[in-house]
Enzyme design. Structure first.
Site, PDB file in Angstrom:
ATOM      1  N   GLU A 215       0.753  -1.502   0.100  1.00 62.44           N
ATOM      2  CA  GLU A 215      -0.185  -0.221  -0.072  1.00 62.44           C
ATOM      3  C   GLU A 215       0.966   1.075  -0.267  1.00 62.44           C
ATOM      4  O   GLU A 215       1.474   1.369   0.848  1.00 62.44           O
ATOM      5  CB  GLU A 215      -0.974  -0.308   1.382  1.00 62.44           C
ATOM      6  CG  GLU A 215      -1.731   1.080   1.134  1.00 62.44           C
ATOM      7  CD  GLU A 215      -3.029   1.146   2.567  1.00 62.44           C
ATOM      8  OE1 GLU A 215      -2.837  -0.047   3.396  1.00 62.44           O
ATOM      9  OE2 GLU A 215      -2.885   2.186   3.318  1.00 62.44           O
ATOM     10  N   ASP A 217       0.160   4.867   0.645  1.00 63.11           N
ATOM     11  CA  ASP A 217      -0.507   6.412   1.235  1.00 63.11           C
ATOM     12  C   ASP A 217       0.069   7.836   0.218  1.00 63.11           C
ATOM     13  O   ASP A 217       0.360   8.350   0.894  1.00 63.11           O
ATOM     14  CB  ASP A 217      -1.130   6.535   1.940  1.00 63.11           C
ATOM     15  CG  ASP A 217      -2.171   4.731   2.910  1.00 63.11           C
ATOM     16  OD1 ASP A 217      -2.108   4.267   2.208  1.00 63.11           O
ATOM     17  OD2 ASP A 217      -1.264   4.738   3.683  1.00 63.11           O
ATOM     18  N   GLU A 220      -3.295  10.826   2.600  1.00 70.02           N
ATOM     19  CA  GLU A 220      -4.607  10.524   4.377  1.00 70.02           C
ATOM     20  C   GLU A 220      -4.330  12.157   4.654  1.00 70.02           C
ATOM     21  O   GLU A 220      -3.114  12.773   4.838  1.00 70.02           O
ATOM     22  CB  GLU A 220      -3.874   9.874   5.061  1.00 70.02           C
ATOM     23  CG  GLU A 220      -3.830   8.657   3.883  1.00 70.02           C
ATOM     24  CD  GLU A 220      -3.914   7.237   5.271  1.00 70.02           C
ATOM     25  OE1 GLU A 220      -4.350   7.117   5.997  1.00 70.02           O
ATOM     26  OE2 GLU A 220      -2.527   7.036   5.471  1.00 70.02           O
ATOM     27  N   HIS A 231       3.412   1.615   3.174  1.00 68.61           N
ATOM     28  CA  HIS A 231       2.951   0.549   3.618  1.00 68.61           C
ATOM     29  C   HIS A 231       3.758  -0.959   2.405  1.00 68.61           C
ATOM     30  O   HIS A 231       3.217  -1.281   1.682  1.00 68.61           O
ATOM     31  CB  HIS A 231       2.051   0.407   4.157  1.00 68.61           C
ATOM     32  CG  HIS A 231       1.214   1.315   4.492  1.00 68.61           C
ATOM     33  ND1 HIS A 231       1.311   1.444   6.275  1.00 68.61           N
ATOM     34  CD2 HIS A 231       0.571   3.202   4.281  1.00 68.61           C
ATOM     35  CE1 HIS A 231       0.969   2.404   6.865  1.00 68.61           C
ATOM     36  NE2 HIS A 231       0.390   2.925   5.564  1.00 68.61           N
TER      37      HIS A 231
END
Ligand SMILES: *[C@@H]1O[C@H](CO)[C@@H](O)[C@H](O)[C@H]1NC(C)=O
Ligand SMILES: *[C@@H]1O[C@H](CO)[C@@H](O)[C@H](O)[C@H]1NC(C)=O
Ligand SMILES: *[C@@H]1O[C@H](CO)[C@@H](O)[C@H](O)[C@H]1NC(C)=O
Ligand SMILES: *[C@@H]1O[C@H](CO)[C@@H](O)[C@H](O)[C@H]1NC(C)=O
Ligand SMILES: *[C@@H]1O[C@H](CO)[C@@H](O)[C@H](O)[C@H]1NC(C)=O
Length: 493
Positions: A215, A217, A220, A231
């Site tokens: 993942e 990101d 956010e 991640h």
């Protein structure tokens, strides 16, 4: 793996098709153009669309309003096995407006809550980008590339998270004999938190495994704080974890090595009226730099640039007291120092490999009953109080909270910084670009010979290849042939 039948929405009515049960009819996906860019050719528009996650759809017994799902999973009588689910259940097209999703032109607004007849309900939608054919997820390969998008967070208070990120889901959403809909109905979600849900990779999760995958990101954030966080996971694509592999020192880096300007010591960089002014729309560009400048090298740095009111804003620089003095990007040493797990899972190198293979673009808006999103915007991370993010407070004070994303463009580093000044409504069109706003050059006016290639894409096994209202590929990948199931649906079998 679960085959579900589907109903077809015609205008406001739901029409059940007598012989439509062998495969789903189309969901009410939302048209949403995106742009692919090169430094030599500029940005080219493509007609992608937005599909809401599988679990936001109503899955019910065929010819009945009895739900095939329960508050704790699937109905054991209707859906005890994949074959039973296939035989007994159908999935209905979603009401996107009712789920808080509305698109206009090249931007999409998602709301946390939806008010209908004076009643507020928690919608919290999560959506994915589908390819122009509408059959598979658009796989973004961003190693050695960049991505830009516009965002408006003005209406996102403390505790809200308007997120735009990448997950390494299966491109088909786990399409199979028992789930011919796959990505076209938003199935197959996974992320680095390895959550255990009712579904895994498009199938009923009978084994109770967690859904893990790499993942990234990109975004956010709310109006008070923002984080950029890789991640990495030690596994490729969607992986079903069990036991300790699902834990915080398991196969995925759950915390990640994030870059949050406030947490790194600059409390006046991001917020209302600050350097990046969150009361107005701005453009976020993220660059994935490799050791050799190619799209097959090793990921060594993740860089961030903002553009607002036509002005380029360099990323914040970590303060001397932060422990990352002078850092303005995410590098391998930054990750190793920020997060003990990242290194053991391969850190940026692993993240880069996933970016190279291709990842699915996800939008979501959510809040957090357990921890009030404190990790993002409170304490060391932002100016919000530890209780401001209580969802009950948000619902009472800001029931209309929303996030808007738009003008999603990706491609060569330096190619996405210019705004489209015109676009046509054809399925693949060329946009003219104005002067660059990022660090490298952009072309001024672009002429290409892009067409809607009639000899283009082929459909995969189980996928749709014809039917009234269908505009996707009509040729099946070998050795499959297109077989008519009913006037609304032909399938590659
Ligand atoms: C659903 O209803 C249609 C139309 O009445 C019927 O033809 C079909 O056999 C029914 N399917 C099932 C599984 O009951
Ligand atoms: C979709 O949801 C909205 C908001 O809840 C509602 O007003 C509308 O009637 C629904 N549309 C359909 C076709 O059910
Ligand atoms: C994704 O699913 C397709 C079938 O729909 C399969 O052929 C492919 O191998 C899967 N990809 C991965 C990486 O598992
Ligand atoms: C996910 O589903 C696809 C399509 O059925 C399959 O090819 C792939 O192997 C599956 N992956 C896992 C981990 O089950
Ligand atoms: C925060 O960032 C802005 C913009 O780069 C800069 O002008 C300011 O000095 C920074 N403040 C601190 C405390 O680092």
């Amino acid at each position: 793996m679960a085959v579900f039948y589907a109903t077809l929405a015609v205008a406001a009515t739901v029409l059940r098709l007598a012989r439509a049960q062998q495969a789903p009819v189309p969901d009410n996906v939302v048209p949403f153009p995106t742009w692919k860019c090169t430094t030599s050719g500029g940005c080219v528009e493509q007609q992608t669309s937005i599909v809401v996650d599988w679990s936001y759809h109503w899955i019910h017994q065929i010819n009945s309003s009895t739900s095939c799902t329960t508050s704790s999973g699937v109905s054991s009588t209707l859906c005890g096995t994949e074959a039973e689910c296939y035989a007994n259940c159908e999935i209905a097209p979603a009401n996107y407006t009712g789920l808080g999703i509305s698109a206009s032109g090249s931007s999409v607004t998602m709301t946390q809550y939806v008010t209908s007849d004076g009643t507020v309900s928690n919608a919290s939608p999560r959506t994915y980008i589908l390819n122009p054919a509408g059959t598979e997820y658009e796989m973004l390969q961003l190693l050695g590339q960049e991505i830009s998008f516009d965002v408006n967070v003005a209406n996102l208070p403390c505790g809200e998270n308007g997120a735009l990120y990448l997950s390494e889901m299966n491109a088909s959403g786990g399409r199979s004999q028992y789930n011919p809909a796959g990505a076209s109905y938003g199935s197959g979600y996974c992320d680095a938190q390895c959550g255990t849900g009712t579904w895994f990779n498009g199938s009923v999760n009978t084994a109770g495994v967690g859904s893990c995958c790499n993942e990234m990101d990109l975004w956010e954030a709310n109006s008070e704080a923002t984080a950029l966080t890789p991640h990495p996971c030690s596994v490729e694509s969607v992986y079903g974890c069990t036991g300790s592999a699902c834990g915080s020192s398991g196969v995925c880096d759950k915390d990640g090595c994030g870059f949050n300007p406030y947490a790194l010591g600059n409390e006046t960089y991001y917020g209302a009226g600050l350097t990046v002014d969150t009361t107005k729309t701005f453009t976020v560009t993220t660059q994935f730099v490799t050791n050799d400048g190619t799209t097959s090298g090793t990921l060594t740095e993740i860089r961030r640039i903002y553009t607002q009111n036509g002005k380029v804003i360099a990323n914040a620089v970590a303060s001397s007291s932060s422990g990352f003095s002078g850092d303005d990007s995410i590098t391998e040493p930054f990750c190793t120092a920020a997060d003990s797990v990242a290194g053991s899972l391969g850190g940026l190198t692993t993240m880069g490999e996933a970016l190279g293979r291709g990842m699915v673009l996800v939008f979501s808006i959510w809040n957090d009953n357990g921890q009030f999103m404190n990790w993002l915007d409170s304490g060391n991370s932002g100016p919000c109080s530890s209780t401001a993010g209580n969802p009950a407070t948000i619902e009472a004070d800001d029931p209309g909270t929303s996030v808007t994303f738009g003008n999603i463009k990706w491609g060569d580093i330096g190619s996405t910084g210019s705004k489209p000044v015109s676009s046509s409504s054809s399925s693949s069109s060329v946009t003219k670009t104005t002067t660059t706003t990022t660090t490298t050059k952009a072309t001024s006016t672009v002429h290409t010979t892009t067409t809607t290639a009639p000899s283009g894409p082929t459909q995969t096994h189980w996928g749709q290849c014809g039917g009234i209202g269908y505009s996707g590929p009509t040729v099946c990948a070998s050795p499959y042939t297109c077989q008519v199931q009913n006037p609304y649906y032909s399938q590659c079998l």
